[in-house]
Write a protein that holds these residues in place. Structure first.
Motif, PDB file in Angstrom:
ATOM      1  N   PHE A 130       0.822  -1.217   0.000  1.00  0.00           N
ATOM      2  CA  PHE A 130       0.000   0.000   0.000  1.00  0.00           C
ATOM      3  C   PHE A 130       0.856   1.267   0.000  1.00  0.00           C
ATOM      4  CE2 PHE A 130      -3.590  -2.540   2.087  1.00  0.00           C
ATOM      5  CZ  PHE A 130      -4.199  -2.753   0.859  1.00  0.00           C
ATOM      6  N   MET A 131       2.124   1.139   0.370  1.00  0.00           N
ATOM      7  CA  MET A 131       3.036   2.281   0.382  1.00  0.00           C
ATOM      8  C   MET A 131       3.579   2.586  -1.008  1.00  0.00           C
ATOM      9  SD  MET A 131       2.844   3.007   3.535  1.00  0.00           S
ATOM     10  CE  MET A 131       4.111   4.254   3.673  1.00  0.00           C
ATOM     11  N   LEU A 132       3.299   1.699  -1.956  1.00  0.00           N
ATOM     12  CA  LEU A 132       3.785   1.888  -3.326  1.00  0.00           C
ATOM     13  C   LEU A 132       2.688   2.556  -4.150  1.00  0.00           C
ATOM     14  CD1 LEU A 132       5.317  -1.677  -3.625  1.00  0.00           C
ATOM     15  CD2 LEU A 132       6.645   0.432  -3.627  1.00  0.00           C
ATOM     16  N   ASP A 133       2.750   3.857  -4.248  1.00  0.00           N
ATOM     17  CA  ASP A 133       1.666   4.602  -4.894  1.00  0.00           C
ATOM     18  C   ASP A 133       2.075   5.261  -6.207  1.00  0.00           C
ATOM     19  OD1 ASP A 133       3.382   6.362  -3.765  1.00  0.00           O
ATOM     20  OD2 ASP A 133       1.936   7.371  -2.468  1.00  0.00           O
ATOM     21  N   GLN A 134       3.258   4.920  -6.736  1.00  0.00           N
ATOM     22  CA  GLN A 134       3.675   5.502  -8.011  1.00  0.00           C
ATOM     23  C   GLN A 134       2.874   4.876  -9.155  1.00  0.00           C
ATOM     24  OE1 GLN A 134       5.731   5.006  -5.565  1.00  0.00           O
ATOM     25  NE2 GLN A 134       6.449   7.117  -5.341  1.00  0.00           N
ATOM     26  N   PRO A 135       2.309   5.704 -10.036  1.00  0.00           N
ATOM     27  CA  PRO A 135       1.515   5.176 -11.165  1.00  0.00           C
ATOM     28  C   PRO A 135       2.288   4.192 -12.044  1.00  0.00           C
ATOM     29  CG  PRO A 135       1.215   7.548 -10.940  1.00  0.00           C
ATOM     30  CD  PRO A 135       2.327   7.190 -10.007  1.00  0.00           C
ATOM     31  N   SER A 136       3.610   4.397 -12.175  1.00  0.00           N
ATOM     32  CA  SER A 136       4.413   3.518 -13.031  1.00  0.00           C
ATOM     33  C   SER A 136       4.494   2.098 -12.490  1.00  0.00           C
ATOM     34  CB  SER A 136       5.826   4.091 -13.187  1.00  0.00           C
ATOM     35  OG  SER A 136       6.461   4.183 -11.913  1.00  0.00           O
ATOM     36  N   MET A 137       4.213   1.964 -11.190  1.00  0.00           N
ATOM     37  CA  MET A 137       4.308   0.639 -10.566  1.00  0.00           C
ATOM     38  C   MET A 137       2.939   0.004 -10.353  1.00  0.00           C
ATOM     39  SD  MET A 137       7.332   0.648  -7.774  1.00  0.00           S
ATOM     40  CE  MET A 137       9.031   0.662  -8.283  1.00  0.00           C
ATOM     41  N   ASN A 138       1.919   0.629 -10.850  1.00  0.00           N
ATOM     42  CA  ASN A 138       0.564   0.173 -10.565  1.00  0.00           C
ATOM     43  C   ASN A 138       0.344  -1.285 -10.964  1.00  0.00           C
ATOM     44  OD1 ASN A 138      -2.201   0.598  -9.753  1.00  0.00           O
ATOM     45  ND2 ASN A 138      -2.708   0.550 -11.937  1.00  0.00           N
ATOM     46  N   SER A 139       0.799  -1.665 -12.166  1.00  0.00           N
ATOM     47  CA  SER A 139       0.598  -3.035 -12.646  1.00  0.00           C
ATOM     48  C   SER A 139       1.317  -4.054 -11.766  1.00  0.00           C
ATOM     49  CB  SER A 139       1.094  -3.151 -14.090  1.00  0.00           C
ATOM     50  OG  SER A 139       0.998  -4.482 -14.543  1.00  0.00           O
ATOM     51  N   LYS A 140       2.574  -3.755 -11.401  1.00  0.00           N
ATOM     52  CA  LYS A 140       3.346  -4.681 -10.565  1.00  0.00           C
ATOM     53  C   LYS A 140       2.750  -4.800  -9.171  1.00  0.00           C
ATOM     54  CE  LYS A 140       7.728  -4.007 -13.001  1.00  0.00           C
ATOM     55  NZ  LYS A 140       9.132  -3.529 -12.889  1.00  0.00           N
ATOM     56  N   VAL A 141       2.240  -3.671  -8.641  1.00  0.00           N
ATOM     57  CA  VAL A 141       1.632  -3.692  -7.298  1.00  0.00           C
ATOM     58  C   VAL A 141       0.353  -4.521  -7.307  1.00  0.00           C
ATOM     59  CG1 VAL A 141       0.534  -2.278  -5.515  1.00  0.00           C
ATOM     60  CG2 VAL A 141       2.655  -1.503  -6.587  1.00  0.00           C
ATOM     61  N   LEU A 142      -0.447  -4.379  -8.364  1.00  0.00           N
ATOM     62  CA  LEU A 142      -1.679  -5.174  -8.471  1.00  0.00           C
ATOM     63  C   LEU A 142      -1.359  -6.668  -8.535  1.00  0.00           C
ATOM     64  CD1 LEU A 142      -3.823  -3.071 -10.981  1.00  0.00           C
ATOM     65  CD2 LEU A 142      -4.417  -3.609  -8.604  1.00  0.00           C
ATOM     66  N   GLN A 143      -0.333  -7.021  -9.312  1.00  0.00           N
ATOM     67  CA  GLN A 143       0.073  -8.434  -9.395  1.00  0.00           C
ATOM     68  C   GLN A 143       0.536  -8.956  -8.035  1.00  0.00           C
ATOM     69  OE1 GLN A 143       2.786  -9.574 -12.480  1.00  0.00           O
ATOM     70  NE2 GLN A 143       1.708  -8.434 -14.076  1.00  0.00           N
ATOM     71  N   LEU A 144       1.288  -8.123  -7.321  1.00  0.00           N
ATOM     72  CA  LEU A 144       1.769  -8.524  -5.993  1.00  0.00           C
ATOM     73  C   LEU A 144       0.605  -8.717  -5.032  1.00  0.00           C
ATOM     74  CD1 LEU A 144       3.949  -9.001  -3.856  1.00  0.00           C
ATOM     75  CD2 LEU A 144       4.125  -6.514  -3.594  1.00  0.00           C
ATOM     76  N   GLN A 145      -0.319  -7.770  -5.014  1.00  0.00           N
ATOM     77  CA  GLN A 145      -1.475  -7.870  -4.107  1.00  0.00           C
ATOM     78  C   GLN A 145      -2.363  -9.059  -4.479  1.00  0.00           C
ATOM     79  OE1 GLN A 145      -3.141  -3.936  -4.559  1.00  0.00           O
ATOM     80  NE2 GLN A 145      -1.882  -3.075  -2.908  1.00  0.00           N
ATOM     81  N   ALA A 146      -2.496  -9.327  -5.772  1.00  0.00           N
ATOM     82  CA  ALA A 146      -3.264 -10.502  -6.214  1.00  0.00           C
ATOM     83  C   ALA A 146      -2.591 -11.783  -5.744  1.00  0.00           C
ATOM     84  CB  ALA A 146      -3.404 -10.499  -7.730  1.00  0.00           C
ATOM     85  N   GLY A 147      -1.250 -11.819  -5.846  1.00  0.00           N
ATOM     86  CA  GLY A 147      -0.498 -12.991  -5.379  1.00  0.00           C
ATOM     87  C   GLY A 147      -0.678 -13.223  -3.896  1.00  0.00           C
ATOM     88  N   ILE A 148      -0.713 -12.143  -3.115  1.00  0.00           N
ATOM     89  CA  ILE A 148      -0.906 -12.265  -1.660  1.00  0.00           C
ATOM     90  C   ILE A 148      -2.290 -12.845  -1.367  1.00  0.00           C
ATOM     91  CG2 ILE A 148      -1.133 -10.958   0.492  1.00  0.00           C
ATOM     92  CD1 ILE A 148       0.934  -8.957  -0.731  1.00  0.00           C
ATOM     93  N   LYS A 149      -3.318 -12.314  -2.022  1.00  0.00           N
ATOM     94  CA  LYS A 149      -4.684 -12.824  -1.811  1.00  0.00           C
ATOM     95  C   LYS A 149      -4.800 -14.284  -2.246  1.00  0.00           C
ATOM     96  CE  LYS A 149      -6.476  -9.112  -0.087  1.00  0.00           C
ATOM     97  NZ  LYS A 149      -6.842  -9.102   1.356  1.00  0.00           N
ATOM     98  N   PHE A 150      -4.111 -14.642  -3.322  1.00  0.00           N
ATOM     99  CA  PHE A 150      -4.117 -16.024  -3.799  1.00  0.00           C
ATOM    100  C   PHE A 150      -3.492 -16.943  -2.751  1.00  0.00           C
ATOM    101  CE2 PHE A 150      -2.450 -19.651  -6.159  1.00  0.00           C
ATOM    102  CZ  PHE A 150      -3.503 -19.966  -7.013  1.00  0.00           C
ATOM    103  N   ALA A 151      -2.365 -16.520  -2.190  1.00  0.00           N
ATOM    104  CA  ALA A 151      -1.683 -17.327  -1.178  1.00  0.00           C
ATOM    105  C   ALA A 151      -2.511 -17.452   0.090  1.00  0.00           C
ATOM    106  CB  ALA A 151      -0.318 -16.718  -0.854  1.00  0.00           C
ATOM    107  N   GLU A 152      -3.306 -16.430   0.395  1.00  0.00           N
ATOM    108  CA  GLU A 152      -4.159 -16.461   1.589  1.00  0.00           C
ATOM    109  C   GLU A 152      -5.436 -17.265   1.360  1.00  0.00           C
ATOM    110  OE1 GLU A 152      -3.125 -12.281   3.893  1.00  0.00           O
ATOM    111  OE2 GLU A 152      -4.594 -12.240   2.271  1.00  0.00           O
ATOM    112  N   GLY A 153      -5.692 -17.634   0.106  1.00  0.00           N
ATOM    113  CA  GLY A 153      -6.894 -18.404  -0.205  1.00  0.00           C
ATOM    114  C   GLY A 153      -8.126 -17.556  -0.441  1.00  0.00           C
ATOM    115  N   ASP A 154      -7.933 -16.238  -0.566  1.00  0.00           N
ATOM    116  CA  ASP A 154      -9.061 -15.335  -0.821  1.00  0.00           C
ATOM    117  C   ASP A 154      -9.177 -15.155  -2.337  1.00  0.00           C
ATOM    118  OD1 ASP A 154     -11.014 -13.431  -0.866  1.00  0.00           O
ATOM    119  OD2 ASP A 154      -9.993 -11.992   0.451  1.00  0.00           O
ATOM    120  N   TYR A 155      -9.759 -16.146  -3.005  1.00  0.00           N
ATOM    121  CA  TYR A 155      -9.775 -16.172  -4.466  1.00  0.00           C
ATOM    122  C   TYR A 155     -10.701 -15.118  -5.089  1.00  0.00           C
ATOM    123  CZ  TYR A 155      -7.423 -20.516  -3.342  1.00  0.00           C
ATOM    124  OH  TYR A 155      -6.548 -21.436  -2.816  1.00  0.00           O
ATOM    125  N   PRO A 156     -11.857 -14.804  -4.493  1.00  0.00           N
ATOM    126  CA  PRO A 156     -12.676 -13.721  -5.070  1.00  0.00           C
ATOM    127  C   PRO A 156     -11.931 -12.381  -5.098  1.00  0.00           C
ATOM    128  CG  PRO A 156     -13.991 -15.050  -3.572  1.00  0.00           C
ATOM    129  CD  PRO A 156     -12.583 -15.499  -3.408  1.00  0.00           C
TER     130      PRO A 156
END
Length: 660
Positions: free
Chosen positions: A102-128
């Motif tokens: 959440f501390m990564l707010d640069q627009p240029s990193m938006n895609s990488k941050v979304l992938q990272l956050q999606a990976g975290i939710k996937f690992a936690e089992g929160d698939y929706p």
């Protein structure tokens, strides 16, 4: 001048470190960098390279520590904050990784941050939540496509996952993790040949691209250097591929092939094994090393990331080896896992199995209720298939009906083999232990319409008939098809099955068939003995032992004992724990009859017996009488737990009773 020499030394060290990194020798590079950091703890190059090395060594906690120092000292470098969050995610610190992302707010990193956050939710089992984030990623990216495939796989949409991964392979080529996920999708669809094909692609690619992993050398018996858990090992997906292939072979009853898959894995120390490899290693070697297997499964259960199958397998193995109290303790200590990791059927089955140790009547009643419910399920499956087959008039619906039939037949087979049969056999074992064979036969007759094509059922019916003495002819009808099915490889059939069939032939005056079967066994044993001189073979020995036991039971000790003694020749190849068990029973029965003066042996037989005891004493020094239970607290006395010790005692009794 001194400064110039110092700069030259530093330059050489820098070149050496980069050379180590270039050749993937990250551990050596990290050791040098750690020494450098003790002198210069805030050196940006040393910290950056050290974090890079630790990441490739899969030491994500250490890498996160280095990146944390870097982001604090160089807050303007956004990449350090991204790498820090990524290492936290890889180390399993999902909450901390989410906060860092959440501390990564640069627009240029938006895609990488979304992938990272999606990976975290996937690992936690929160698939929706994961799907929501993935759908916000660039839709023209192949990473997004692959992530959607992984989600479909987790959501049990296996056909959709197959389509996605096939499309991905057409674009990116033979990427190992994509090929593995495609194989996993086929595995869940029960299309094992397709799964094995794509696993072979993963393994072949790894052998070509990563020769340093020493893949397959363990099975060939070649000594090789152990492999670290590097990023290259992870990217090769070879660990996952071999474990999945081993699982497919194991479920297909190819246990030797499954073990070879696990020995084909890159050589690693036990402490470096991933949870899945450790779990599979424990299961595959349970017969040879049960104590070690229990230790590994118990260790896994105490970890946060153990494979879900660990819990159920540990409980089932405790029950298999008779440790019902241990199984009850594990259930009581892990109440939340009972409902999370065990199906309602498996939980009820385990509870019934455990209760059998204290109340056989209660266990029998519960087994009976489970059998009735499962029989009703089987009946419904059969009815659905029959109804669908009766409605095939519409040509357009034929394909759909055929697919439905296949699905129902698979469900019927799964219910029969994985649920009904285990319940029936454990219920039957209660009567078997009570030696109530007529009641046991009635149980099997009630299930004939459901199980008459199951080999395990036929085998147990044959044993039940055999034990009733007057039903040898009926026993032959069940034993014979099983033996003839494996007639080209008779030694793949259990020795006791062959022995019981021979006895049944003899008791029904079919001596020629018994002799032919024994000649066939002898021929196969001779062939194997020629190819593997050090291998012990017990089939013919056990057949002769059982026949000898039969004659002893009928009172013909002279012939029976002679047959028993002859069966153990040569002693170096035939004497074992099981063969000695049958042998000593015959001699104990003989000694009992001699002590009651019911049997008198000729002097020639007495001399043969004493000579036999001498041979056994010589060869039985390293043969255990009892194979110790894997979780034995107090080990047996090594000197007394030998065939040599017992045969000396038998000889003493024999000499005393014979009056020699």
């Amino acid at each position: 001048m001194a400064t110039s020499q110092h700069d030259g030394a530093d330059g050489q060290l820098t070149r050496h470190v980069y050379t180590l990194i270039k050749t993937h020798r990250y551990l050596e590079a990290s050791e040098i960098l750690d020494e450098k950091l003790t002198l210069y703890p805030k050196s940006r190059p040393a910290l950056s390279l050290s974090a890079f090395c630790y990441y490739h060594l899969q030491c994500f906690e250490m890498a996160a520590e280095q990146y944390e120092i870097l982001q604090e000292n160089y807050p303007d470098v956004d990449e350090y904050r991204l790498y820090y969050a990524h290492c936290l995610y890889k180390s399993g610190a999902y909450q901390d990784a989410t906060k860092a992302s959440f501390m990564l707010d640069q627009p240029s990193m938006n895609s990488k941050v979304l992938q990272l956050q999606a990976g975290i939710k996937f690992a936690e089992g929160d698939y929706p939540a994961c799907r929501t984030l993935v759908e916000q990623c660039p839709q023209d990216s192949m990473d997004t496509e692959i992530n959607l495939g992984c989600l479909a796989l987790k959501e049990k949409k296996y056909e959709e996952a197959c389509e996605i991964f096939h499309r991905a392979l057409e674009v990116v080529g033979k990427v190992p993790d994509v090929s593995y996920n495609l194989a996993l999708s086929y595995y869940y669809l029960q299309q094992e040949p397709a799964a094995v094909k794509h696993l072979a692609n993963v393994i072949e690619t790894a052998i070509q691209n990563y020769p340093e992993l020493s893949i397959g050398l363990g099975t060939e018996g070649i000594e090789s250097r152990t492999v670290e858990n590097t990023l290259q090992l992870h990217e090769s997906a070879v660990i996952e591929a071999f474990n999945l292939k081993a699982a497919i072979l194991w479920l297909g009853k190819n246990f030797t092939g499954a073990r070879e898959c696990l020995t084909d894995l890159p050589p690693r120390h036990d402490e470096d094994l991933d949870p899945v490899s450790l779990h599979n290693s424990a299961l595959s070697n349970m017969e040879e090393k049960p104590a070690e297997g229990f230790e590994k499964l118990q260790f896994l259960l105490q970890q946060d990331n153990f494979p879900p199958e660990t819990f159920g397998n540990l409980l089932l193995l405790y029950c298999k080896y008779g440790y019902y109290n241990a199984a009850a303790d594990v259930l009581a200590e892990n109440t939340t896992l009972q409902y999370k990791l065990l199906s309602p059927f498996l939980l009820e089955f385990l509870e019934t199995l455990i209760s059998q140790d204290t109340s056989k009547e209660e266990a029998f009643r519960r087994y009976d209720e489970m059998a009735v419910d499962l029989a009703e399920q089987l009946r419904r499956f059969t009815k659905k298939v029959q109804e669908s087959r009766g409605n095939r008039d519409d040509d357009s619906a034929k394909k759909a009906i055929q697919e439905y039939d296949e699905c129902m037949e698979k469900e019927h087979k799964k219910c029969l083999e994985e649920k009904f049969m285990p319940v029936l056999m454990h219920q039957a074992k209660i009567y078997w232990d009570m030696q109530n064979y007529p009641a046991l036969e009635k149980i099997f007759r009630k299930s004939v319409d459901k199980c008459n094509d199951q080999e395990a059922w036929k085998l147990n019916v044959a044993h039940t008939l055999f034990m009733q003495d007057n039903k040898y002819k009926e026993a032959i009808n069940f034993y014979e098809p099983i033996v003839k099915k494996h007639f080209e490889e008779l030694l793949s059939v259990s020795a006791i099955v062959l022995a019981n069939l021979c006895v049944s032939y003899i008791m029904t005056s079919h001596n020629e068939e018994a002799e032919e079967l024994m000649r066939r066994i002898e021929k196969e044993e001779e062939q194997i003995a020629y190819e593997h001189p050090d291998r012990k073979l017990y089939h013919l020995c056990i057949v002769n032992l059982v026949i000898g036991t039969l004659y002893c039971a009928k009172g013909n000790y002279e012939f029976g004992i002679s047959r028993v003694m002859k069966s153990l020749e040569p002693y170096s190849r035939k004497l074992g724990t099981d063969t000695w068990y049958y042998t000593k029973r015959c001699f104990l029965s003989l000694l009992e009859s001699m002590s009651k003066q019911m049997v008198f042996l000729p002097d020639s037989v007495i001399r043969d017996v004493l000579a036999f005891f001498s041979h056994i004493e010589t060869h039985g020094l390293k043969v255990p009488v009892v194979v110790e239970a894997p979780l034995t607290v107090e080990p047996m006395h090594k000197g007394r737990n030998t065939v040599t010790y017992e045969v000396r005692f038998l000889r003493h009794l024999f000499v005393t009773i014979s009056g020699l």
